[in-house]
Write a protein that holds these residues in place. Structure first.
Motif, PDB file in Angstrom:
ATOM      1  N   PHE A 281       0.824  -1.206   0.000  1.00 54.66           N
ATOM      2  CA  PHE A 281       0.000   0.000   0.000  1.00 54.66           C
ATOM      3  C   PHE A 281       0.865   1.265   0.000  1.00 54.66           C
ATOM      4  CE2 PHE A 281      -3.627  -2.674   1.202  1.00 54.66           C
ATOM      5  CZ  PHE A 281      -4.624  -2.078   0.452  1.00 54.66           C
ATOM      6  N   GLN A 282       2.021   1.209   0.636  1.00 55.55           N
ATOM      7  CA  GLN A 282       2.923   2.352   0.580  1.00 55.55           C
ATOM      8  C   GLN A 282       3.447   2.576  -0.833  1.00 55.55           C
ATOM      9  OE1 GLN A 282       6.011   1.911   3.523  1.00 55.55           O
ATOM     10  NE2 GLN A 282       4.570   1.814   5.217  1.00 55.55           N
ATOM     11  N   ALA A 283       3.600   1.501  -1.589  1.00 56.96           N
ATOM     12  CA  ALA A 283       4.101   1.604  -2.966  1.00 56.96           C
ATOM     13  C   ALA A 283       2.988   1.703  -3.993  1.00 56.96           C
ATOM     14  CB  ALA A 283       4.983   0.394  -3.288  1.00 56.96           C
ATOM     15  N   LEU A 284       1.719   1.668  -3.558  1.00 52.96           N
ATOM     16  CA  LEU A 284       0.606   1.674  -4.512  1.00 52.96           C
ATOM     17  C   LEU A 284       0.554   2.976  -5.302  1.00 52.96           C
ATOM     18  CD1 LEU A 284      -1.922   0.484  -5.748  1.00 52.96           C
ATOM     19  CD2 LEU A 284      -3.223   1.255  -3.748  1.00 52.96           C
ATOM     20  N   GLY A 285       0.645   4.090  -4.610  1.00 48.85           N
ATOM     21  CA  GLY A 285       0.612   5.370  -5.315  1.00 48.85           C
ATOM     22  C   GLY A 285       1.739   5.540  -6.307  1.00 48.85           C
ATOM     23  N   PRO A 286       3.011   5.298  -5.899  1.00 46.24           N
ATOM     24  CA  PRO A 286       4.097   5.365  -6.876  1.00 46.24           C
ATOM     25  C   PRO A 286       3.921   4.398  -8.041  1.00 46.24           C
ATOM     26  CG  PRO A 286       4.989   5.470  -4.661  1.00 46.24           C
ATOM     27  CD  PRO A 286       3.524   5.193  -4.516  1.00 46.24           C
ATOM     28  N   PHE A 287       3.388   3.209  -7.780  1.00 45.87           N
ATOM     29  CA  PHE A 287       3.172   2.253  -8.875  1.00 45.87           C
ATOM     30  C   PHE A 287       2.109   2.758  -9.836  1.00 45.87           C
ATOM     31  CE2 PHE A 287       0.830  -1.648 -10.318  1.00 45.87           C
ATOM     32  CZ  PHE A 287       1.755  -2.012 -11.286  1.00 45.87           C
ATOM     33  N   ILE A 288       1.039   3.349  -9.315  1.00 49.82           N
ATOM     34  CA  ILE A 288       0.009   3.913 -10.196  1.00 49.82           C
ATOM     35  C   ILE A 288       0.586   5.033 -11.049  1.00 49.82           C
ATOM     36  CG2 ILE A 288      -2.115   5.271 -10.163  1.00 49.82           C
ATOM     37  CD1 ILE A 288      -3.086   3.625  -7.839  1.00 49.82           C
ATOM     38  N   SER A 289       1.502   5.797 -10.495  1.00 50.11           N
ATOM     39  CA  SER A 289       2.079   6.911 -11.252  1.00 50.11           C
ATOM     40  C   SER A 289       2.893   6.445 -12.452  1.00 50.11           C
ATOM     41  CB  SER A 289       2.961   7.756 -10.333  1.00 50.11           C
ATOM     42  OG  SER A 289       4.087   7.022  -9.888  1.00 50.11           O
ATOM     43  N   THR A 290       3.311   5.174 -12.470  1.00 58.21           N
ATOM     44  CA  THR A 290       4.054   4.673 -13.628  1.00 58.21           C
ATOM     45  C   THR A 290       3.157   4.478 -14.846  1.00 58.21           C
ATOM     46  OG1 THR A 290       3.764   2.361 -12.923  1.00 58.21           O
ATOM     47  CG2 THR A 290       5.711   3.530 -12.131  1.00 58.21           C
ATOM     48  N   PHE A 291       1.836   4.545 -14.658  1.00 60.43           N
ATOM     49  CA  PHE A 291       0.905   4.414 -15.779  1.00 60.43           C
ATOM     50  C   PHE A 291       0.667   5.754 -16.485  1.00 60.43           C
ATOM     51  CE2 PHE A 291       0.021   0.708 -13.257  1.00 60.43           C
ATOM     52  CZ  PHE A 291      -0.345  -0.275 -14.155  1.00 60.43           C
ATOM     53  N   ALA A 292       1.321   6.791 -16.037  1.00 57.10           N
ATOM     54  CA  ALA A 292       1.097   8.122 -16.602  1.00 57.10           C
ATOM     55  C   ALA A 292       1.446   8.147 -18.084  1.00 57.10           C
ATOM     56  CB  ALA A 292       1.925   9.161 -15.858  1.00 57.10           C
ATOM     57  N   ASP A 293       0.565   8.738 -18.864  1.00 55.74           N
ATOM     58  CA  ASP A 293       0.761   8.856 -20.312  1.00 55.74           C
ATOM     59  C   ASP A 293       0.474  10.298 -20.715  1.00 55.74           C
ATOM     60  OD1 ASP A 293       0.979   8.605 -23.003  1.00 55.74           O
ATOM     61  OD2 ASP A 293      -0.672   7.186 -23.277  1.00 55.74           O
ATOM     62  N   PRO A 294       1.506  11.076 -20.999  1.00 60.03           N
ATOM     63  CA  PRO A 294       1.271  12.475 -21.388  1.00 60.03           C
ATOM     64  C   PRO A 294       0.377  12.604 -22.610  1.00 60.03           C
ATOM     65  CG  PRO A 294       3.586  12.106 -20.866  1.00 60.03           C
ATOM     66  CD  PRO A 294       2.940  10.758 -20.898  1.00 60.03           C
TER      67      PRO A 294
END
Length: 925
Positions: A281-294
């Motif tokens: 859960f601590q890494a959930l937010g950073p992991f979601i941020s890897t899906f970013a697509d400009p």
């Protein structure tokens, strides 16, 4: 004079470093050998110019590396990086010392029996690689083979674990080629090693290896191993995988990230070990941020780390369209809440298409759509109901006035006519069957045909009857099926009522017209439903007449039958919590950026039960990663996390609110002007009234946030700036210091009149602060204030008069001292021209040169020395106060205070050559 024995010079202190080395290198005292090892670098420096002595030191250095005492070897190894750096700078004197002595020593110490020696040698290897003091080729030839050999199963567990850890730490320093060629094959094998310590080290450093080897090798070789480690039987290995998950995700393609890594991460979030779930859960937010697509969000990071909006015209149109859809969903939710509070929904006049598709047995499907698309097999629009449905059309019914029908659209109700046996009556117990009978009753045939309904009875657009329906009823049903497939419901008009022309225009598909031109009444459709469980079950008549509220807000509106009541799937008549929950679930499905399961788990991080089961600090981790999640989802999907943001903003833990306060300016950049004004401004206003620990987060980026607001909204915060002068602890001077910094930046955002009315009084208050650092920034703030309003004569005069009256003519010495500081900063920041200063402020400054308080005269002398005497204008005849200035300087040269004389007598010493570069904060003692 008495001399202590400790001050006496010993014979050893008179020895040179080389003599000490020769004397104590073979000493039986371990402490003496440690001293020699610690001073080996000084010995190298001493013999750098003597070739013969250099060779002697090198041989002694090699001899000491074989010392039997581990502490001596460890002490010597600590000097290796320093010796290598010295030899690198003096390659002429020591051309090959690294290859000839240091590399063999490192190789030997990596396999030393003493753990302290091994740890020291491992640290030395990393330092030498990081500082590029040894060549990568030498590491590949000498060190890597040793490490690979130490990882074999025949080595000790400690050696294997240390070797794996060192290999993974060396990989980023060695580069991709050597890592792929030497380290990657062995690392892949060790990921499935039988010793869990080895697997744990591999998992902890998995992200670093993936970053080095690149996407291709990660997907072809390492991804399978990573999945194996994430399912390891030891929770420590799985926890290590969760901690490095973000790095691994950045090393794979978006397809692999969504299809393979996302399901693995979901399993870690649901792991049986609390420690694994906590790390996940601590890494959930950073992991979601890897899906970013400009390309989807239009947001990108600049080289300096700031967020920029890069949206082309096509993307902008798409975002606006999706934002409109999001606004419709929000309005839909608001109408739901209003629907619960009021029994009378808002009238809506829109065409409705209703179809009933009887599948057979005891089930039936009901369609209710705004537009007829012909897709009868769409499962999302199908709801199964049990029972018998009968439609009746009642026209020209002259009933008493009914406020319920008068103030709302006449809506269809469903009357269920239950087939009864010949021996039963309506009052008797009824046995329900699966027959569906549709009956339409009206005044005339014209009143139905005038609707423009189709004449043919197409079974696909109407009602498909059962085989057990008699032929007469079958013909009637077939004939009337098409007539009820398209029905427009209009407002019932009574005598004296007026029909809204706009609402009538919405009925584009069909209109209900009466044959009698004088009649203004429209047809009412009523229906009722009787629900049964089984064909053979005998129950009392539980049907009840309900008026169906038209919910035409969304295309493809669906209806279902629950307990005799027809309900919309968007509003099932349940309580508020379940309605909001279903609506939130619908909104969460309205994004295609990240997997839905990941978003659902992220939204659950604010659940109190989750905090008890996982981590009490989980809400803080959620708040910390929220900007990254918002950046990934983009503006169009803000509705997915809007509720969780508002919940975190009102969290009871001030650490959670503080985290959001520090990042609210980044959220404003991500969301844009419109969403910031509607959603972030209320949160921002709440933070302004919070604890100082939270307010400092808002204050730290106050200018950045206000810069993103519209001018009219930004202006509203001017009157609230004075609130920052009030703090819970008056000793918290850094709060006021940060306020001064932000006000300097705000001077560029407001009009001169706004600055003089709101910012200038705060600057005056800060100029009298008890802390010198705050006062210094306040002087700078006053300079920027004057620079902004300088072109406005009225405001300029107001500023000058206020400064002179408040400080130059103050009865307190502190105020007069402040005036001297302000004058110095106004000239230093070039906020005022020399001519303006000479005509407005110089006379008051000269007057203070004879002040009775030495501190005031010191500040005046410093201001003149730094900013006035060096200026050609003030020392020339162009200065109208030239003579008065020279006389004031002459008087300060003879002042009774030596600090005043120090600044005034600059021509009597060497200061006249470098006065502009001197630090005049403190005079010499």
């Amino acid at each position: 004079m008495f001399t202590s024995a400790l001050d006496a010079t010993t014979p050893d202190e008179l020895l040179s470093p080389l003599s000490k080395l020769e004397k104590y290198i073979d000493s039986e005292n371990v402490f003496n050998r440690q001293i020699v090892a610690r001073g080996i670098l000084d010995t190298f420096r001493y013999v750098a110019d003597s070739p013969e002595e250099r060779e002697t030191v090198i041989q002694a250095f090699a001899h000491m590396s074989e010392d039997a005492e581990p502490s001596v070897r460890a002490e010597l190894m600590e000097q290796i990086p320093h010796i290598a750096m010295f030899c690198q700078d003096n390659q002429d004197s020591f051309p090959d010392i690294v290859t000839r002595c240091i590399m063999p020593m490192l190789t030997r110490y990596l396999t030393d029996s003493n753990v302290q020696v091994r740890k020291t040698s491992q640290a030395a290897v990393l330092v030498l690689l990081e500082q590029e003091l040894i060549h990568r080729k030498d590491v590949e030839d000498y060190i890597c083979p040793v490490l690979v050999h130490l990882t074999n199963s025949d080595s000790s567990d400690d050696y294997r674990t240390e070797a794996v850890a060192l290999m993974t730490k060396m990989a980023p320093l060695l580069g991709m080629d050597i890592t792929v060629r030497v380290i990657l094959p062995r690392f892949s094998e060790l990921c499935t090693d039988a010793l869990f310590h080895i697997r744990k080290v591999c998992a902890a450093n998995f992200g670093d290896i993936c970053t080095v080897v690149g996407k291709i090798h990660t997907e072809e070789t390492l991804l399978e191993k990573f999945e194996y480690l994430c399912e390891d039987g030891v929770w420590g290995v799985r926890k290590a995988c969760a901690e490095c998950f973000t790095q691994v995700s950045l090393s794979v393609s978006p397809e692999k990230r969504s299809e393979e890594l996302a399901p693995i991460f979901v399993r870690l979030l649901c792991d049986q070990s609390r420690w694994v779930r906590m790390a996940a859960f601590q890494a959930l937010g950073p992991f979601i941020s890897t899906f970013a697509d400009p390309g989807k969000t239009g947001l990108a990071f600049n080289e300096d780390g700031s967020i920029s909006v890069k949206i082309d015209e096509e993307t902008l149109q798409t975002l606006e369209k999706e934002q409109s859809t999001s606004d419709e969903l929000e309005n839909h939710r608001i109408r739901h809440s209003k629907h619960k509070k009021s029994p009378t929904p808002q009238p809506q006049n829109q065409p409705v298409f209703m179809e009933i598709d009887e599948k057979g047995g005891t089930s039936a499907m009901i369609f209710l759509n705004k537009e007829k698309d012909g897709d009868e097999d769409n499962e999302e629009n199908v709801h199964v109901g049990v029972g018998e449905v009968t439609f009746e059309v009642e026209g020209n019914s002259e009933k008493e006035f009914n406020t319920f029908q008068y103030w709302r659209n006449p809506l269809p109700t469903i009357d269920v006519e239950t087939p009864m046996s010949q021996n039963q009556t309506k009052d008797d117990t009824e046995i329900y069957t699966s027959e569906t009978q549709i009956v339409i009753e009206g005044d005339s045939e014209e009143s139905v045909n005038n609707c423009g309904l189709p004449e043919s009875g197409d079974a696909t657009s109407g009602i498909r009857g059962e085989d057990n329906v008699d032929s007469g009823n079958q013909e009637n049903m077939t004939e009337l099926a098409a007539q009820v497939s398209e029905v427009n419901l209009e407002k019932e008009v009574g005598d004296g009522d007026k029909i809204d022309s706009d609402s009538l225009q919405t009925a584009k598909e069909c209109e209900l017209e009466k044959g009698d031109a004088e009649s203004n009444e429209t047809i009412l459709y009523t229906a009722s439903v009787n629900e049964v469980n089984e064909l053979t079950e005998t129950v009392p008549n539980i049907g009840s007449e309900q008026v169906i509220s038209q919910r035409l807000d969304e295309k493809g509106t669906c209806m279902t039958v629950v307990n005799g009541v027809i309900q919309d799937v968007m509003y099932d008549g349940s309580d508020t919590d379940s309605d909001d929950s279903s609506y939130d679930d619908l909104r969460c499905r309205k994004q295609d950026v990240i997997p839905a399961e990941l978003l659902e788990h992220y939204l659950s991080m604010i659940d109190p039960q989750r905090a008890q089961a996982v981590d009490t600090e989980i809400a803080k981790h959620c708040a910390y990663s929220l900007p990254g999640v918002a950046y990934t989802l983009g503006r169009r999907n803000w509705h997915c996390i809007k509720d969780i943001y508002e919940t975190l903003a009102s969290d009871m833990q001030w650490k959670v609110r503080r985290t959001l306060a520090f990042s609210i300016h980044q959220m404003a950049v991500i969301l844009g002007d419109q969403l910031t004004s509607s959603d972030l401004v209320p949160v921002f206003n709440g933070f302004l009234k919070d604890l100082d620990e939270v307010r400092i987060g808002v204050l730290r980026h106050l200018a950045d946030f206000l810069k993103l607001l519209r001018p009219e909204l930004r202006k509203e915060y001017l009157i609230r700036l004075t609130d920052f002068l009030q703090t819970d602890n008056q000793r918290n001077w850094r709060f006021r210091q940060e306020l001064a910094v932000q006000l300097i930046q705000l001077c560029d955002l407001y009009e001169p009149i706004d600055i003089i009315e709101n910012i200038f009084p705060i600057a005056i208050a800060l100029a009298g602060d008890r802390v010198a650092e705050v006062r210094s920034l306040a002087y700078k703030l006053l300079s920027f204030t004057l620079k902004t309003i300088n072109e406005d004569g009225i405001l300029y005069r107001r500023f000058i008069d206020d400064i002179v009256n408040r400080y130059a003519q103050s009865n307190r010495w502190f105020g007069r001292q402040t005036f001297a500081h302000i004058c110095q900063h106004l000239l230093a920041e070039q906020a005022i021209t020399n001519e303006q200063f000479a005509s407005e402020l110089l006379a008051n400054l000269i007057k203070l040169s004879t002040d009775g308080v030495p501190n005031v005269r010191i500040c005046v002398a410093r201001a003149m020395a730094k900013e006035i005497i060096n200026s050609g204008y003030f020392t020339s005849k162009d200065n109208p106060l030239h003579e008065e200035l020279q006389m004031a300087i002459a008087n300060m040269k003879e002042d009774s205070d030596r600090d005043v004389r120090f600044y005034a007598n600059y021509q009597d010493n060497v200061l006249h050559t470098s006065i502009s570069n001197m630090d005049f904060d403190e005079p010499p003692v």
